[in-house]
Design a protein around this motif. Structure first.
Motif, short mmCIF file in Angstrom:
data_model
loop_
_atom_site.label_atom_id
_atom_site.label_comp_id
_atom_site.label_asym_id
_atom_site.label_seq_id
_atom_site.Cartn_x
_atom_site.Cartn_y
_atom_site.Cartn_z
N GLU A 71 -6.92 6.56 -2.20
CA GLU A 71 -6.92 5.34 -1.39
C GLU A 71 -8.11 4.44 -1.69
N SER A 72 -9.26 5.05 -1.99
CA SER A 72 -10.42 4.21 -2.38
C SER A 72 -10.09 3.42 -3.64
N ALA A 73 -9.43 4.09 -4.59
CA ALA A 73 -9.09 3.41 -5.84
C ALA A 73 -8.07 2.29 -5.59
N LEU A 74 -7.13 2.52 -4.68
CA LEU A 74 -6.16 1.46 -4.34
C LEU A 74 -6.89 0.27 -3.73
N ILE A 101 -5.62 -3.43 -3.11
CA ILE A 101 -4.43 -3.09 -2.31
C ILE A 101 -4.91 -2.54 -0.97
N SER A 102 -4.55 -3.22 0.12
CA SER A 102 -5.02 -2.77 1.42
C SER A 102 -4.16 -1.59 1.89
N ILE A 103 -4.76 -0.74 2.73
CA ILE A 103 -4.09 0.48 3.21
C ILE A 103 -3.80 0.29 4.69
N ALA A 104 -2.52 0.15 5.02
CA ALA A 104 -2.13 -0.24 6.38
C ALA A 104 -2.68 0.72 7.43
N HIS A 105 -2.56 2.04 7.19
CA HIS A 105 -2.95 2.95 8.26
C HIS A 105 -4.46 2.96 8.48
N ILE A 106 -5.23 2.63 7.45
CA ILE A 106 -6.68 2.51 7.67
C ILE A 106 -6.97 1.21 8.43
N ASP A 107 -6.35 0.10 7.98
CA ASP A 107 -6.58 -1.18 8.65
C ASP A 107 -6.12 -1.13 10.10
N ALA A 153 3.39 -2.57 -8.89
CA ALA A 153 3.09 -2.04 -10.23
C ALA A 153 1.64 -1.55 -10.30
N ASP A 154 0.73 -2.32 -9.68
CA ASP A 154 -0.67 -1.87 -9.66
C ASP A 154 -0.82 -0.55 -8.91
N ALA A 155 -0.10 -0.43 -7.79
CA ALA A 155 -0.20 0.80 -7.00
C ALA A 155 0.29 2.00 -7.81
N VAL A 156 1.36 1.81 -8.58
CA VAL A 156 1.87 2.89 -9.44
C VAL A 156 0.85 3.23 -10.52
N ARG A 157 0.36 2.19 -11.17
CA ARG A 157 -0.58 2.38 -12.27
C ARG A 157 -1.84 3.11 -11.80
N ILE A 158 -2.39 2.66 -10.69
CA ILE A 158 -3.65 3.25 -10.20
C ILE A 158 -3.45 4.70 -9.78
N THR A 159 -2.40 4.97 -9.01
CA THR A 159 -2.25 6.34 -8.49
C THR A 159 -1.77 7.32 -9.56
N SER A 160 -1.10 6.80 -10.60
CA SER A 160 -0.66 7.72 -11.66
C SER A 160 -1.84 8.34 -12.40
#
Lengths: 273, 273
Positions: free
Chosen positions: B133-136, B141-147, B184-191
């Motif tokens: 999530e830090s990398a996202l 890319i914001s993280i809804a459950h943290i926000d 696409a960024d979320a896929v790329r980063i988490t992969s």
């Protein structure tokens, strides 16, 4: 396969690299017993370690703690003799040669283990560095043991693996001489195959690993080390067998070093971006 | 840590993200019981599954066969309560909240499992998507459950895991809403984080996974799904607990969903090139 081989005369195929994995396994089933480097181009080869169910957790945990030498590609449940990595095959007959250990001592090197089979035996199929050799060759890096038509040289090192339960032992490595100008390429290419040992564990100095003489491997055959070449060492799937020799279970069976299971998985399945 | 927390008054720290893993574990040991998303920025969080030794092979094999939901980061031997991922810590007290299962039924959600501890219990520490999530966020890319300051929403799917011995069950996923332009960024980063669930298992259609209503997660809390956002699903480390519920061992213990072990490993250790 011609009928002679099917009958068990063990003729070496003219082009082993062109065989499908099923054809290669059939050749070995019929009794052919040779190292498998270069066989069934494009398909992943694998190490074996087969142990009784009561040792299976220790072996799987040893693999989890030592993923570079022991990348597990598949596990056959207790008593199972086939699975998706060897469709239609039989793990007891389809490897060219096996090594049988009793109390940690090698007692047999048969081409067939049906006489040793028990319903509580669990088979671990472990990645093999032969898988990335095609990629190395495509990258312009020649593979000495293939060119010299011998088994890859493997060495017991003084590096200890992380133990797990009763399983403890040294890291075993395979070695390939690489021209100094291509070492970076060899690292880059093999690091993209983490499931089949990945990047080298050491480059350049066998003494640091506790290897006294490259010309005297512990398993396999020596290869020529041309001027200007650097010895590059990869973690090797014989490592769990070295741990079996130390942990001395009543029974354990592996492949004979260099004599691998040829699987139906493509090398490319183990390539990461 | 101030003395109040050390004495067990469970005060929520002003900036949980700034705590070291040891400080965070001490806060939980003192009784604080909150979800851990955003805690100890830069350090890997982990799922737990703790089972008796006689089920340990099945659990480890289940993980080997289902590496996306069950990436094993470490295993504590039977009876061990600490290890290198939680130096100086105690696995029985250092997680904010646990879930205890008897015969597959949840029977307790304590903040401490010392009363359930046995010397034959084996602890599996399994990667968690909080790690990427830090990398996202660094990728914009914001993280809804943290926000929204709630627990991540998790869903039981109709996708079945590969079974292993007595362990069988559904894939559990976590969900994060991502703007369509950033999928696409979320896929790329988490992969690039395969050891902590890696790339999404599904993008866009909850019904295909058998999820009837995103507003009613099976674990955790619902989050707002803004216009133009796409639901993106990652394999979740609660999956082994879902298998425990099906396989009904006499005793099993997990973390409470979203209430993770905060380890001493850095997120960056699980980043591949």
């Amino acid at each position: 396969m011609d009928t002679q081989q099917a009958a068990g005369t063990s003729v070496l195929p003219a082009d082993p690299g062109a065989l499908t994995p099923a054809e290669a396994r059939a050749a070995f089933r019929s009794g052919l017993a040779v190292p498998t480097a270069g066989w069934s181009r494009g398909f992943a080869q694998a190490n074996l370690i087969i142990v009784p169910r009561d040792l299976a957790f220790d072996v799987l945990l040893f693999a989890q703690r030592n993923p570079k030498p022991c990348p597990v590609l598949g596990v056959l449940d207790a008593g199972e003799t086939s699975g998706p990595l060897l469709a239609g095959g039989d793990i007891r007959t389809d490897v060219p040669r096996y090594t049988v250990y009793r109390d940690g001592q090698k007692v047999d090197e048969p081409t067939d283990i049906r006489q040793y089979w028990r319903d509580d035996l669990v088979t671990f199929i472990v990645g093999c560095s032969f898988t990335f050799e095609s990629a190395l060759r495509e990258g312009g890096i020649s593979i000495a043991h293939i060119d010299q038509n011998v088994n890859v040289p493997m060495y017991r090192t003084e590096v200890r693996c992380e133990p797990a339960g009763s399983m403890a032992g040294p890291l075993v490595v395979s070695m390939r001489p690489v021209p100094a100008s291509q070492v970076a390429d060899a690292v880059r290419i093999t690091s993209r195959y983490p499931a089949v040992h990945g990047a080298p564990v050491h480059v350049g100095n066998p003494h640091e690993l506790g290897i006294a003489d490259l010309a005297r491997p512990d398993f396999g055959d020596p290869v020529d080390m041309p001027e200007g070449h650097v010895p590059v060492f990869w973690a090797c799937g014989v490592t769990p067998q070295a741990a079996v020799m130390e942990s001395r279970p009543a029974l354990a069976i592996g492949h004979a070093p260099g004599h691998m299971l040829i699987t139906d998985a493509r090398d490319s399945q183990y390539l990461v971006p």
